[in-house]
Scaffold this active site. Sequence first.
Site, PDB file in Angstrom:
ATOM      1  N   CYS A 250     -42.122  16.964 -49.261  1.00  0.00           N
ATOM      2  CA  CYS A 250     -40.800  17.036 -48.648  1.00  0.00           C
ATOM      3  C   CYS A 250     -40.004  18.250 -49.125  1.00  0.00           C
ATOM      4  O   CYS A 250     -39.124  18.725 -48.421  1.00  0.00           O
ATOM      5  CB  CYS A 250     -40.023  15.746 -48.883  1.00  0.00           C
ATOM      6  SG  CYS A 250     -39.865  15.283 -50.597  1.00  0.00           S
ATOM      7  N   GLN A 251     -40.314  18.759 -50.317  1.00  0.00           N
ATOM      8  CA  GLN A 251     -39.550  19.918 -50.790  1.00  0.00           C
ATOM      9  C   GLN A 251     -40.358  21.210 -50.768  1.00  0.00           C
ATOM     10  O   GLN A 251     -39.879  22.246 -51.218  1.00  0.00           O
ATOM     11  CB  GLN A 251     -39.052  19.663 -52.224  1.00  0.00           C
ATOM     12  CG  GLN A 251     -38.126  18.466 -52.364  1.00  0.00           C
ATOM     13  CD  GLN A 251     -36.798  18.684 -51.666  1.00  0.00           C
ATOM     14  OE1 GLN A 251     -36.427  19.812 -51.350  1.00  0.00           O
ATOM     15  NE2 GLN A 251     -36.084  17.603 -51.397  1.00  0.00           N
TER      16      GLN A 251
END
Lengths: 300, 362
Positions: A250-251
Amino acid sequence: MRGVIHGIYKGAAEYVLPVRSVSAFKEKGVLTPEEFVEAGDTLVATCPTWSWQAGEIAKQRPFLPPDKQYLITRNVPCLKRASAVEDYGGAVEKILSGEGDGADDEWLATENVADESAETSRMEGTDDIPSMDTPAEKAEPDNDDDIPDMDEFETNDNVMEVDEASLSTPYLVATEPEENIIRTRTYDISITYDKFYQTPRMWLCGYDEMRQPLAPAQALEDVSHDHARKTVTVETHPHSSHTAASIHPCQHASVMMKLSEMLTSGGNEPRVDQYLFLFLKFIAVIIPTIEYDYTFAVGR
Amino acid sequence: MASTTSTTAPGAEGVLQFQPLQSTVDSTFWMELANNKLEKYRLSEEPCTLQGYYTPARSSAVSAPLQLTSTSLALDGDAPSAAPGGPQPYIAWGSLYNVNTLDRFKSFDRERIMAKASEEIWCDIRSGAACANPALLNRFVVYTFADLKRYSFYYWFAFPALVPPAPMRAAQIGSLDAALGADLAAAVVQASESWRGACTDATPAPAWLVWLPGTNRSSEITASPLTDWAALQERDGEVILAFCDPCNLPSNPGWPLRNLLLLAAAQWGSRAVRVVCAREKAGRLDPTFSLMVDAVLPEVPAAWPAAADHPPSQEVEDPAAVPAMAVPKTLGWEVNARGRMGPRCVDLGPTMDPTQLATQAV
C-alpha cells in the site's frame, strides 16, 4: 478480519478496474504491467539469480506474458534474525524521511514513531507476533496423538552410513559461532505485480537450516520489527495456492516516488527499467538480514 | 568469503570428502502431489519421474539444495519448458515412490529403490551414456507418504553415490584463482561461462571439460562436452574436469562430484584429475569462489565389481530386483531434520488447512 474484507474488496476492485496503461512512474511511483516486465527483464539480465516464472496456469494474469508472470530468486541466505540488526534498519529509514515533504506523512510518520519507541516495541514485538503464530503452534498438540514421533523411524540397523568420503558435519561448519549456524535460514523470494496498487509486491517463503519450511508467520522474525505487524501480512500467493508472508504494497508507490525524486535531485534521471533495483533497495530496509543481490548501483 | 589461500587437505593426500546434497521441497510441490494423489495416482504406488533443480552455490553462507517445486511433477518425464532469461537450473532426475499408508511407509523397502537407482547409474557409466548426458549421474530417489487429512507429508530422499574400490583422495584443494593464477582462472571461468551460454538445451549438462593449451595458455582455452575426453588427450595441453558445484565450503566439493569422479576412474582410467568446482557469485561463475581440486583416483579394473564382491544385503524375494550386473555399494540417504538417519516430516497445516487458514485470517 479486516484483512479478509479488504482482500475481498481488493479482489472485486481488481476485477472491475482497468489495467494501468499510461506510464506514471515518475509522477506516482507506479508501474504498468509492460513496465513491470521491462524492469523484470533488466533485473534478470543483470542479476541472473532472478528468473521469470509462469506459475500455475489457472492463476495467470492476462495482462502479463504467460511465461513472465512473476520473478523469483531461491535459496537466499538469512544469517541472523532482524531483531539482531534493528538499529541498522532505523538509520536507513531516517535517510528516507530526510527527503520528506509531507506528501507521504503516513508512511514516514510510522517510521519515526516506531524509531522513537524502538525500545518499547522491541519488548512488545515478541509478544505480539505469536498472535499470528498461534494457529501454527496450536496445530501441533492437536496432531500429537496421531502423528507418530519421528523417533520411531530412526532405525538402528542403519543408524548412519559409514563412509569416510561423506562430510560428516555437512551443514555445520565448526569455524563459525554456533548461534550463527543454527539460525541460518534461507528464503525463496518472489516479486509479483499487484494490479490494485500498480506496484511490485514481494513474497517470502522461508526454510530453516535443515531446509524444513517455516510457517509463514515465522518469516516475521526476519522482518524489521517496525514493519512486522503493520507492513507484512500472511496471504495467499497470487500465482500458487499456498500462503506466504508478503510485504504489503500500500505504501510502495509513494516510497518509490520519493526514491526517484532523490535520484533526480542527485542529478540522475530515474529509468523505469531500473525500478526493481530501487525497489529492492527499499525492501532491504524491511528485511535487513535477507541477503539477496541488491547492491547494484542505480542511475549510472 | 571464499578463501583465496590454497589449503592442502590434512595429510598430503587426505581422503576427499564431499558435502552431501540437501533436499528442499517447496510447499507447492506437496500441493501438486496432494492433487495428483487424489486425481491421478489414486491408489497406485507406481513410481513416477521427478525433476529436481539445483544451481551452483551462489553464496558462501549456504550451499545450493536440490529443490522440488510444483513443476517437478508436472511433466512426468518430458523435457521441461525453459524459463526465459538467465542460466537454466540444472536438472537431476528422480523417482518418486508414493505409498498409501503410514505402515507401508514405515516398512518400505528402501534398499530396493536405492539398488535400482544405483544400478541405473552404474549401467550409464559403463555404457558411456553418462558421458553424453552427465545429468544421469545425479539421479535421486524419494519415497513419500501424503497424509492428506492432516496436510502432513513424510518423505525420505537418497542421493545415490557409488562407493569406489578405494577412497578418492585430494592432493590439493584451493580456490580456482589461487591454483591457476588470476588470469588463467578468469579465462577458465570465461570459457565455462560461454559453454553454459551456448548450451540451449532446457537441460544443460552439469559437467564439462576445459582444455588448457600447452603453450600460450590463456589464449585458447576451450570448454567442451565430456565425450571429447579421448580426443582432447591427444592434443598438447591439459584437460580439466569441471562441474556445477552446489557446495559452498572452501575446503570440500559437493556430492555430484562423487559419481563424476567414479566415471573418470572407471571409464577413462584416470588416476589423477584436476577438477574445477564451478560456483557463482551474483549469478555468474566466479574464479575466487570456485574451487580447484587435484583428485587422486583409485584404479577401477574393468571387471570391478565382481558379482561375488557385491554384498546383496537384502534377502531378495522379488527376482526383478536382482541387479542384472554387479553394482558397487551405494549410499546417500539424507539425514533428517535432527541430523540422524531417518525420514523427514513436514506439516503444511498452517499453509494448506482451510480451518487453520480461517483462524489465521482473523
